[in-house]
Design a protein around this motif. Structure first.
Motif, PDB file in Angstrom:
ATOM      1  N   ARG A 243      32.005  35.047  31.971  1.00 42.92           N
ATOM      2  CA  ARG A 243      33.010  35.467  32.795  1.00 42.92           C
ATOM      3  C   ARG A 243      32.897  34.651  34.220  1.00 42.92           C
ATOM      4  NH1 ARG A 243      35.177  39.652  32.502  1.00 42.92           N
ATOM      5  NH2 ARG A 243      35.108  40.853  30.654  1.00 42.92           N
ATOM      6  N   PHE A 244      34.177  34.880  34.694  1.00 43.43           N
ATOM      7  CA  PHE A 244      34.042  33.780  36.056  1.00 43.43           C
ATOM      8  C   PHE A 244      34.427  34.939  37.373  1.00 43.43           C
ATOM      9  CE2 PHE A 244      38.065  33.094  34.211  1.00 43.43           C
ATOM     10  CZ  PHE A 244      39.099  33.450  35.179  1.00 43.43           C
ATOM     11  N   PHE A 245      34.039  34.790  38.283  1.00 42.51           N
ATOM     12  CA  PHE A 245      34.380  35.341  39.562  1.00 42.51           C
ATOM     13  C   PHE A 245      34.748  34.316  40.708  1.00 42.51           C
ATOM     14  CE2 PHE A 245      33.278  38.533  43.131  1.00 42.51           C
ATOM     15  CZ  PHE A 245      34.632  38.630  43.489  1.00 42.51           C
ATOM     16  N   VAL A 246      35.971  34.049  41.232  1.00 44.39           N
ATOM     17  CA  VAL A 246      36.276  33.215  42.316  1.00 44.39           C
ATOM     18  C   VAL A 246      36.490  33.966  43.499  1.00 44.39           C
ATOM     19  CG1 VAL A 246      37.357  31.093  43.025  1.00 44.39           C
ATOM     20  CG2 VAL A 246      36.959  31.490  40.696  1.00 44.39           C
ATOM     21  N   ARG A 247      35.360  33.807  44.463  1.00 43.71           N
ATOM     22  CA  ARG A 247      35.596  34.762  45.990  1.00 43.71           C
ATOM     23  C   ARG A 247      36.533  33.883  46.668  1.00 43.71           C
ATOM     24  NH1 ARG A 247      30.529  36.996  44.526  1.00 43.71           N
ATOM     25  NH2 ARG A 247      29.868  34.674  44.602  1.00 43.71           N
ATOM     26  N   ALA A 248      37.739  34.667  47.449  1.00 46.26           N
ATOM     27  CA  ALA A 248      38.256  33.781  48.442  1.00 46.26           C
ATOM     28  C   ALA A 248      38.100  34.416  49.735  1.00 46.26           C
ATOM     29  CB  ALA A 248      39.566  33.638  47.868  1.00 46.26           C
ATOM     30  N   LYS A 249      37.817  33.740  50.807  1.00 42.51           N
ATOM     31  CA  LYS A 249      37.719  34.385  51.896  1.00 42.51           C
ATOM     32  C   LYS A 249      38.835  34.538  52.844  1.00 42.51           C
ATOM     33  CE  LYS A 249      34.986  31.325  54.582  1.00 42.51           C
ATOM     34  NZ  LYS A 249      34.318  30.298  53.672  1.00 42.51           N
ATOM     35  N   LYS A 250      39.915  33.760  52.552  1.00 45.13           N
ATOM     36  CA  LYS A 250      41.196  33.627  53.285  1.00 45.13           C
ATOM     37  C   LYS A 250      42.345  34.070  52.483  1.00 45.13           C
ATOM     38  CE  LYS A 250      39.706  30.241  56.789  1.00 45.13           C
ATOM     39  NZ  LYS A 250      39.794  29.237  57.386  1.00 45.13           N
TER      40      LYS A 250
END
Ligand SMILES: Cc1cc2nc3c(=O)[nH]c(=O)nc-3n(C[C@H](O)[C@H](O)[C@H](O)COP(=O)(O)OP(=O)(O)OC[C@H]3O[C@@H](n4cnc5c(N)ncnc54)[C@H](O)[C@@H]3O)c2cc1C
Ligand code: SF4
Length: 500
Positions: A243-250
């Motif tokens: 699984r993958f999870f890419v978090r993006a602040k903006k």
């Protein structure tokens, strides 16, 4: 330089960035490089694998397997089941397209302003500036003399004799050698698809490319997009990995194409009323001209000649299109010895096509296993445009010296002679009779001023959500009547510049 490909560790792959871009095609790569140049930490998450040009296939079969979305098997649902062609590889459809560069026609911005409340002089000015920049970055150039090939030259001659304007195309190419392989990926490394320029630049600027990584959903905290989740998929076996999870602040930027972007928004719970609506296309079909001389359509630029003389009325574009021998065989009716005999003419054939600036709209929904479902059926007025375009193609072939035309229309004579063009004028208007293809796609998450009939505003911001943007063909609220890549790239950069 970070490239993360297929993984099957038990732990989930996680990454934190400023912006995550879903899709690495025309829109996604341009948005990503623009953000990376502005100093943002960017991740591009791409469903397909990374392929170096040396690793491109040579055959159509190989291209369908390695570069096309779903083996090219996504089809329209309607009376006719026409293929919807797209790339699924780092670089998206730019890897399999013909690299034709056409500036956004000026009337488009007026129309967008009038009909959708976006566009107008400011966007027109800005896209003009950006298109000039992109032309420099991607080496936009007219097909060089050495790469023109007979098919493109004959089309030019035919148009001159019929009496309409046409031109050798401008394409994003660096010294095209005319190998006629654009649809299988340019092994000669001349075509400027985004996997050979913008995507590597994102990496050298500290960004990350995550390939073999189809995004399943956009993650939200309330109405704020905070990242994307999915599961790696093996490029050959399609086995599921980590699984993958890419978090993006903006911000989360959706650029997965006019079919996949609306499907992703829908399965992520984005419920603004226009998601999946107003899908449009330039459906295309062609005719083979049979010449006495050798044409050898596979020698020369895959698409090197075009006419936009009839873009406004009746709403068509004419182009040459060199298709590989196995596709020629599939487009010629017959079997066994009959087909073999017909294929002996292969070297004498030129395929010229009409792309319709269709008024028909369709819808995109999210289907089984997260595949988009495209409901689209050409209306009668568009079928008349298609037929008018075929008549013009036929006249151009004959004016250039073709002795006959292979029609490829079901239930119609296999071939017609110069004195039989009138038959084509009365060709059937049933879309099921035609072998056509959708490769220029628009809409599904359209930009506009009114949130009831549009998904994002004129900065790509998705209505009713925070930090969620569109930056691909799905934002285009209309067709263009010209090849769309240049407009998609420019709009993606326009949006990305405003994000930072
Ligand atoms: C055969 C062909 C020839 C063409 N020729 C030309 C031409 O010469 N000139 C021109 O102007 N236009 C041409 N086009 C059209 C042009 O290529 C497209 O309009 C343009 O590439 C669309 O840009 P996009 O960013 O919307 O989508 P794409 O370029 O298709 O990129 C979308 C990317 O998103 C990825 N993706 C999809 N779903 C997911 C997901 N869930 N998670 C992660 N990634 C995902 C896909 O794998 C793909 O890489 C052609 C198209 C085709 C198919
Ligand atoms: S015609 Fe051949 S050399 Fe030219 S861009 Fe296409 S694939 Fe590359």
């Amino acid at each position: 330089m970070t490239h993360v490909a297929y993984r099957e560790d038990s732990a989930s792959f996680e990454l934190d960035v400023d912006y995550v871009v879903v899709g690495s095609g025309a829109g996604g790569a341009t948005a990503a490089v623009t953000l990376a140049r502005a100093g943002m930490n960017v991740a591009v998450v791409e469903a397909g694998p990374w392929r170096d040009p040396d690793d491109y296939p040579s055959s159509t079969y190989g291209a369908m397997r390695d570069l096309f979305d779903s083996w090219g098997a996504l089809i329209t649902r309607g009376r006719a089941m026409w293929p919807v062609a797209q790339g699924r590889v780092v670089g998206g459809s730019t890897v399999i397209n013909s690299a034709i560069r056409v500036r956004t026609p000026e009337d488009i911005f007026d129309m967008w302003q009038r009909d959708f409340g976006v566009g107008g002089p400011e966007m027109s000015r800005e896209l003009d500036r950006i298109q000039t920049e992109i032309e420099g970055e991607l080496h936009a150039a007219v097909v060089p003399e050495v790469a023109r090939g007979n098919s493109n030259k004959l089309a030019m001659l035919g148009a001159e004799r019929v009496g309409y304007d046409s031109h050798f195309m401008t394409r994003y190419i660096h010294d095209c050698v005319g190998s006629g392989q654009c649809l299988q990926g340019c092994k000669a490394k001349r075509k400027q698809s985004t996997n050979v320029n913008y995507i590597p630049e994102v990496m050298t600027r500290g960004g990350t490319i995550v390939s073999c990584a189809p995004v399943e959903t956009i993650a939200f905290e309330g109405k704020k997009a905070i990242g994307v989740r999915g599961r790696f998929e093996h490029p050959q076996s399609h086995k599921k990995g980590s699984r993958f999870f890419v978090r993006a602040k903006k911000g989360v930027i959706v650029a997965a194409s006019a079919t996949h972007s609306p499907a992703l928004l829908l399965r992520s719970g984005v419920r603004t009323p226009a998601v999946g609506k107003f899908f449009r296309a330039h459906p295309g079909t062609g005719l083979f001209g049979v010449f006495n001389e050798f044409v050898d359509q596979n020698i020369g630029a895959t698409q090197g000649w075009a006419s936009t003389a009839y873009r406004v009325e009746p709403g068509i574009k004419l182009e040459t299109l060199a298709i590989p021998p196995e596709l020629i065989a599939s487009r010629i009716a017959g079997a066994g010895s009959v087909l073999m005999e017909r294929l002996q003419q292969m070297r004498h054939l030129a395929m010229w096509v009409v792309a319709v600036r269709a008024e028909t709209t369709g819808t995109v929904t999210n289907g089984w296993t997260n595949k988009p479902v495209v409901h689209y059926e050409l209306n009668r007025a568009d079928m008349e445009r298609l037929r008018a375009g075929l008549v013009l193609v036929a006249k151009t072939h004959f004016a250039a010296g073709a002795r006959e035309i292979i029609t490829g229309i079901h239930g119609f004579p296999f071939s017609i002679r110069p004195d039989e063009v009138n038959l084509l004028e009365n060709a059937p208007l049933d879309p099921r009779r035609y072998v056509a293809l959708l490769s220029h796609l628009f809409g599904g998450a359209v930009m506009g001023k009114d949130p009831r009939i549009s998904v994002c505003d004129d900065r790509g911001r998705v209505y009713e959500h925070e930090n969620l943007f569109i930056a691909d063909a799905s934002a285009l609220p209309s067709t263009l009547g010209v090849n769309p890549q240049h407009t998609i790239m420019a709009l993606a950069r326009y949006f990305a510049e405003r994000m930072v």
